[in-house]
Design a protein around this motif. Structure first.
Motif, PDB file in Angstrom:
ATOM      1  N   GLU A  24      67.734  19.111  72.421  1.00  0.00           N
ATOM      2  CA  GLU A  24      67.318  20.241  73.263  1.00  0.00           C
ATOM      3  C   GLU A  24      66.061  20.900  72.688  1.00  0.00           C
ATOM      4  OE1 GLU A  24      70.926  21.376  71.629  1.00  0.00           O
ATOM      5  OE2 GLU A  24      70.745  19.268  72.184  1.00  0.00           O
ATOM      6  N   GLY A  25      65.154  21.210  73.542  1.00  0.00           N
ATOM      7  CA  GLY A  25      63.947  21.955  73.177  1.00  0.00           C
ATOM      8  C   GLY A  25      63.216  21.355  71.990  1.00  0.00           C
ATOM      9  N   GLU A  26      62.959  22.218  71.004  1.00  0.00           N
ATOM     10  CA  GLU A  26      62.185  21.782  69.839  1.00  0.00           C
ATOM     11  C   GLU A  26      62.924  20.782  68.957  1.00  0.00           C
ATOM     12  OE1 GLU A  26      60.807  25.175  67.680  1.00  0.00           O
ATOM     13  OE2 GLU A  26      59.349  25.688  69.229  1.00  0.00           O
ATOM     14  N   LEU A  27      64.232  20.689  69.177  1.00  0.00           N
ATOM     15  CA  LEU A  27      65.012  19.800  68.306  1.00  0.00           C
ATOM     16  C   LEU A  27      64.562  18.347  68.430  1.00  0.00           C
ATOM     17  CD1 LEU A  27      68.645  21.216  68.670  1.00  0.00           C
ATOM     18  CD2 LEU A  27      66.904  21.783  66.967  1.00  0.00           C
ATOM     19  N   LYS A  28      64.011  18.013  69.596  1.00  0.00           N
ATOM     20  CA  LYS A  28      63.630  16.610  69.770  1.00  0.00           C
ATOM     21  C   LYS A  28      62.444  16.216  68.878  1.00  0.00           C
ATOM     22  CE  LYS A  28      61.379  17.329  74.275  1.00  0.00           C
ATOM     23  NZ  LYS A  28      61.864  18.713  74.301  1.00  0.00           N
ATOM     24  N   GLN A  29      61.787  17.231  68.342  1.00  0.00           N
ATOM     25  CA  GLN A  29      60.688  16.926  67.413  1.00  0.00           C
ATOM     26  C   GLN A  29      61.182  16.467  66.049  1.00  0.00           C
ATOM     27  OE1 GLN A  29      58.324  20.479  67.160  1.00  0.00           O
ATOM     28  NE2 GLN A  29      57.978  20.521  69.345  1.00  0.00           N
ATOM     29  N   GLY A  30      62.466  16.677  65.794  1.00  0.00           N
ATOM     30  CA  GLY A  30      62.992  16.321  64.476  1.00  0.00           C
ATOM     31  C   GLY A  30      64.190  15.400  64.581  1.00  0.00           C
ATOM     32  N   TYR A  31      64.870  15.217  63.457  1.00  0.00           N
ATOM     33  CA  TYR A  31      66.013  14.299  63.401  1.00  0.00           C
ATOM     34  C   TYR A  31      67.311  15.103  63.343  1.00  0.00           C
ATOM     35  CZ  TYR A  31      62.191  11.287  61.904  1.00  0.00           C
ATOM     36  OH  TYR A  31      61.004  10.625  61.825  1.00  0.00           O
ATOM     37  N   PHE A  32      67.663  15.690  64.460  1.00  0.00           N
ATOM     38  CA  PHE A  32      68.846  16.553  64.457  1.00  0.00           C
ATOM     39  C   PHE A  32      70.074  15.802  64.972  1.00  0.00           C
ATOM     40  CE2 PHE A  32      65.339  19.471  64.250  1.00  0.00           C
ATOM     41  CZ  PHE A  32      65.804  20.437  63.377  1.00  0.00           C
ATOM     42  N   SER A  68      62.656  23.333  52.020  1.00  0.00           N
ATOM     43  CA  SER A  68      63.020  23.449  53.435  1.00  0.00           C
ATOM     44  C   SER A  68      62.124  22.575  54.299  1.00  0.00           C
ATOM     45  CB  SER A  68      62.809  24.889  53.889  1.00  0.00           C
ATOM     46  OG  SER A  68      64.024  25.515  54.052  1.00  0.00           O
ATOM     47  N   ARG A  69      60.871  22.564  53.961  1.00  0.00           N
ATOM     48  CA  ARG A  69      59.897  21.848  54.787  1.00  0.00           C
ATOM     49  C   ARG A  69      60.001  20.332  54.593  1.00  0.00           C
ATOM     50  NH1 ARG A  69      53.795  21.846  53.711  1.00  0.00           N
ATOM     51  NH2 ARG A  69      53.117  20.700  55.557  1.00  0.00           N
ATOM     52  N   GLU A  70      60.233  19.909  53.384  1.00  0.00           N
ATOM     53  CA  GLU A  70      60.219  18.458  53.133  1.00  0.00           C
ATOM     54  C   GLU A  70      61.594  17.827  53.285  1.00  0.00           C
ATOM     55  OE1 GLU A  70      59.136  16.967  49.153  1.00  0.00           O
ATOM     56  OE2 GLU A  70      57.640  15.713  50.158  1.00  0.00           O
ATOM     57  N   MET A  71      62.639  18.577  52.952  1.00  0.00           N
ATOM     58  CA  MET A  71      63.996  18.017  53.016  1.00  0.00           C
ATOM     59  C   MET A  71      64.778  18.545  54.209  1.00  0.00           C
ATOM     60  SD  MET A  71      67.251  18.971  52.306  1.00  0.00           S
ATOM     61  CE  MET A  71      68.706  17.977  52.458  1.00  0.00           C
ATOM     62  N   GLY A  72      64.438  19.752  54.666  1.00  0.00           N
ATOM     63  CA  GLY A  72      65.025  20.247  55.911  1.00  0.00           C
ATOM     64  C   GLY A  72      66.116  21.286  55.777  1.00  0.00           C
ATOM     65  N   LYS A  73      66.659  21.508  54.569  1.00  0.00           N
ATOM     66  CA  LYS A  73      67.800  22.433  54.495  1.00  0.00           C
ATOM     67  C   LYS A  73      67.350  23.870  54.744  1.00  0.00           C
ATOM     68  CE  LYS A  73      68.919  21.203  50.154  1.00  0.00           C
ATOM     69  NZ  LYS A  73      69.619  21.179  48.848  1.00  0.00           N
ATOM     70  N   PRO A  74      68.244  24.716  55.261  1.00  0.00           N
ATOM     71  CA  PRO A  74      67.893  26.114  55.512  1.00  0.00           C
ATOM     72  C   PRO A  74      67.451  26.809  54.224  1.00  0.00           C
ATOM     73  CG  PRO A  74      69.987  25.576  56.544  1.00  0.00           C
ATOM     74  CD  PRO A  74      69.604  24.394  55.706  1.00  0.00           C
ATOM     75  N   PHE A 132      79.610  21.145  57.245  1.00  0.00           N
ATOM     76  CA  PHE A 132      78.324  21.210  57.951  1.00  0.00           C
ATOM     77  C   PHE A 132      77.186  21.794  57.109  1.00  0.00           C
ATOM     78  CE2 PHE A 132      81.616  21.668  61.403  1.00  0.00           C
ATOM     79  CZ  PHE A 132      81.554  20.341  61.774  1.00  0.00           C
ATOM     80  N   GLY A 133      77.508  22.429  55.983  1.00  0.00           N
ATOM     81  CA  GLY A 133      76.457  22.905  55.085  1.00  0.00           C
ATOM     82  C   GLY A 133      75.602  21.724  54.653  1.00  0.00           C
ATOM     83  N   THR A 134      74.285  21.975  54.493  1.00  0.00           N
ATOM     84  CA  THR A 134      73.335  20.906  54.140  1.00  0.00           C
ATOM     85  C   THR A 134      73.455  19.730  55.127  1.00  0.00           C
ATOM     86  OG1 THR A 134      73.992  21.528  51.896  1.00  0.00           O
ATOM     87  CG2 THR A 134      72.238  19.919  52.066  1.00  0.00           C
ATOM     88  N   THR A 135      73.866  20.048  56.364  1.00  0.00           N
ATOM     89  CA  THR A 135      74.014  19.041  57.422  1.00  0.00           C
ATOM     90  C   THR A 135      74.934  17.896  56.963  1.00  0.00           C
ATOM     91  OG1 THR A 135      71.703  19.622  57.858  1.00  0.00           O
ATOM     92  CG2 THR A 135      72.636  17.942  59.266  1.00  0.00           C
ATOM     93  N   THR A 174      68.478  29.567  61.555  1.00  0.00           N
ATOM     94  CA  THR A 174      69.060  28.226  61.437  1.00  0.00           C
ATOM     95  C   THR A 174      70.300  28.205  60.546  1.00  0.00           C
ATOM     96  OG1 THR A 174      66.957  27.153  61.841  1.00  0.00           O
ATOM     97  CG2 THR A 174      68.582  25.873  60.614  1.00  0.00           C
ATOM     98  N   ASP A 175      71.373  27.611  61.080  1.00  0.00           N
ATOM     99  CA  ASP A 175      72.558  27.349  60.256  1.00  0.00           C
ATOM    100  C   ASP A 175      72.513  25.924  59.725  1.00  0.00           C
ATOM    101  OD1 ASP A 175      73.880  29.865  60.813  1.00  0.00           O
ATOM    102  OD2 ASP A 175      74.277  29.068  62.830  1.00  0.00           O
ATOM    103  N   ILE A 176      72.073  25.004  60.570  1.00  0.00           N
ATOM    104  CA  ILE A 176      72.112  23.582  60.236  1.00  0.00           C
ATOM    105  C   ILE A 176      70.722  22.982  60.418  1.00  0.00           C
ATOM    106  CG2 ILE A 176      73.185  21.356  60.781  1.00  0.00           C
ATOM    107  CD1 ILE A 176      75.482  22.968  60.482  1.00  0.00           C
ATOM    108  N   GLY A 177      70.212  22.399  59.377  1.00  0.00           N
ATOM    109  CA  GLY A 177      68.896  21.764  59.434  1.00  0.00           C
ATOM    110  C   GLY A 177      68.991  20.346  59.968  1.00  0.00           C
ATOM    111  N   PRO A 178      67.883  19.646  59.934  1.00  0.00           N
ATOM    112  CA  PRO A 178      67.871  18.267  60.425  1.00  0.00           C
ATOM    113  C   PRO A 178      68.501  17.295  59.438  1.00  0.00           C
ATOM    114  CG  PRO A 178      65.747  18.856  59.514  1.00  0.00           C
ATOM    115  CD  PRO A 178      66.572  20.101  59.467  1.00  0.00           C
ATOM    116  N   ILE A 179      68.656  16.063  59.910  1.00  0.00           N
ATOM    117  CA  ILE A 179      69.013  14.939  59.037  1.00  0.00           C
ATOM    118  C   ILE A 179      67.705  14.484  58.391  1.00  0.00           C
ATOM    119  CG2 ILE A 179      69.864  12.552  59.106  1.00  0.00           C
ATOM    120  CD1 ILE A 179      72.117  13.587  60.459  1.00  0.00           C
TER     121      ILE A 179
END
Ligand code: UN1
Length: 498
Positions: free
Chosen positions: A360-368, A92-98, A279-282, A323-328
């Motif tokens: 929006e909000g914290e999302l800007k910290q990642g690649y969403f 989850s931490r390195e790849m981003g998936k829920p 949308f699973g696994t973005t 979280t339903d959808i993680g980052p890219i």
């Protein structure tokens, strides 16, 4: 606690830095500034050392009885189960998936361990009568040698397991080259293989950049087989190079998978499938649903159901419980998905929802990226033909079942496919007529199980299948053995004519 892992190569049973002191880093895609791991940028000389170790280990390993080889893999399965949560957190931490999906990623590795290890007591060949008297005929599987496994970031545990486990049970030795985005997941996985007690050199890990280490592996004269999962562009290079250097090669590349929803389908069920598939696994699965082919009678209704549901999906870090959808995975992929929005508009598609980088909000910290539904898509548009690998689904309207299948097949790829219908005749026609390696009836395009063949037709693959017993065909070659116990020369095709 935020920590970063210092990953090393694993060669000949030892954890080593690369020869050259060049260090790379992986980041949390939900939080760009967070370094998850550092890892060595291996060079050609590191590849040479790993290949020599794998080559030497092969001489012994191939002679270890297959049931004994499999015992190690059973142990890997047990250890993976023990460390499932820790590995899932890291994925989850390195790849981003829920987290729920990350646990599934590890579970796929566990399933693969127990399934592949079971093959240690099978690896069946055939016996068949000889055309001669007093002569015995049989086929046996032989290992191939040193196998280099080049794996992607989207299933950082499951895919290396799919490849390494059957390869090892079959008696090959292995060098894993994981994706640059997920070195920590690969390191933890190899720690587990090492803890299972595999002899030195039987499994090796080389970190680095595809254009350097991957290339050196593919071109190396002392490697016998390349198993590659990744982009079609890289796959074309891998296939061409293996052709030139006479290596065995198994390729699993892109997809442009479609789900058909007919007018007689259970729409709620089809909706659950479409949302999970697209949308699973973005959307970052080779099996992701990137086209929805909708019968005109249900198109409007289904589209509004889909948009309503997709709007409610919550974006966030994979380890957040809501979280339903993680980052890219990274900036480059995020830009690539964004680029397709421009292409979609230029070609006349309509963006019904999403279509933008989420900030929006914290999302800007990642690649969403916002879950995106594209309407008015025609089969010739680039968004209907090219793999986007993001949370984007293209809607295509059809008038008949036959048209739906023709459009589903109108792609250079052929990995996964799905049809929602209550009509048994249509279901069977779909099973027969769809050009894909995997077809689901009343299920989404994702959800492959490890004991069935996995792979695709047309430009998705090169005729091989991973998983299932078909993985054995990738990692072994057949030998036909004749034993003549007549004590005299018996000439096939001549002396059997009496
Ligand atoms: C991939 O997308 O590369 O069926 C693998 C599925 C998973 C495997 C996907 N079990 O979606």
């Amino acid at each position: 606690m935020i920590y970063s892992l210092n990953c090393q190569n694993y060669i000949n049973g030892q954890w080593l830095d690369a020869r050259a002191e060049n260090i790379l880093a992986s980041h949390n895609p939900a939080n760009k500034t967070e370094v998850v791991a550092t890892f060595p940028r291996s060079q050609v000389e590191d590849v040479d050392i790993a290949v020599a170790a794998a080559r030497q280990a092969y001489q012994h390993w191939r002679q270890v009885p297959a049931p004994a080889r499999a015992e190690y893999i059973f142990r890997v399965g047990e250890l993976l189960a023990e460390h499932k949560e820790e590995l899932a957190q890291l994925i989850s931490r390195e790849m981003g998936k829920p987290l729920t999906e990350a646990r599934g990623d590890v579970q796929e590795g566990i399933d693969c361990a127990f399934y592949s290890a079971g093959e240690g007591r099978r690896l069946f060949g055939q016996t068949t009568p000889s055309e001669m008297p007093n002569k015995f005929a049989m086929t046996v599987r032989m290992p191939i040698g040193v196998c280099a496994l080049i794996t992607p970031w989207n299933f950082p545990v499951a895919i290396p397991c799919w490849k390494a486990m059957p390869a090892l049970v079959c008696g090959n030795t292995v060098i894993l080259k994981p994706a640059e985005d997920t070195p920590a997941c690969a390191t933890k996985l190899i720690e587990i293989f090492a803890a299972a007690g595999l002899p030195p050199g039987v499994i090796n890990l080389l970190h680095g950049v595809g254009e350097e280490v991957g290339k050196a592996l593919v071109e190396h004269p002392d490697i016998d087989l390349i198993s590659f999962t990744g982009s079609s562009e890289t796959g074309a290079y891998v296939g061409a190079t293996c052709g030139r250097t006479h290596k065995r090669v198994c390729l699993e590349m892109g997809g442009k998978n479609a789900q058909v929803v007919m007018e007689d389908a259970d729409l709620e069920l089809a909706l659950d499938g479409a949302v999970w598939g697209a949308f699973g696994t973005t959307g970052q699965r080779c099996t992701a649903t990137s086209r929805l082919i909708l019968h005109r009678d249900i198109k409007e209704k289904f589209t509004s159901m889909l948009c309503e549901r997709a709007k409610k999906l919550r974006l966030g870090a994979g380890n957040h419980p809501d979280t339903d959808i993680g980052p890219i995975i990274n900036h480059r992929q995020q830009q690539r998905v964004n680029e397709y929005m421009k292409i979609a508009r230029e070609e006349g598609a309509e963006i019904l929802i999403g279509g933008e980088i989420a900030t929006e909000g914290e999302l800007k910290q990642g690649y969403f990226f916002q879950p995106t539904v594209l309407d008015n898509v025609t089969p010739k548009m680039r968004v209907a033909r090219e793999e986007i690998f993001g949370p984007v689904v293209a809607l295509i309207e059809v008038n008949t079942f036959e048209e739906a299948i023709a459009i589903l097949n109108d792609t250079k790829y052929g990995l996964s496919s799905s049809v929602y219908t209550r009509d048994i005749n249509r279901a069977f026609a779909a099973m027969r007529d769809i050009e894909a390696g995997i077809t689901y009836i009343n299920g989404p395009t994702i959800g492959a199980e490890v004991h069935l063949p996995f792979g695709g037709v047309k430009q998705t693959g090169n005729g091989h299948r991973e998983a299932g017993t078909t993985a054995l065909d990738v990692f072994t070659e057949w030998k036909s053995v004749y034993v003549d116990f007549s004590g005299s020369l018996q000439r096939a095709q001549i002396d059997n004519r009496g």
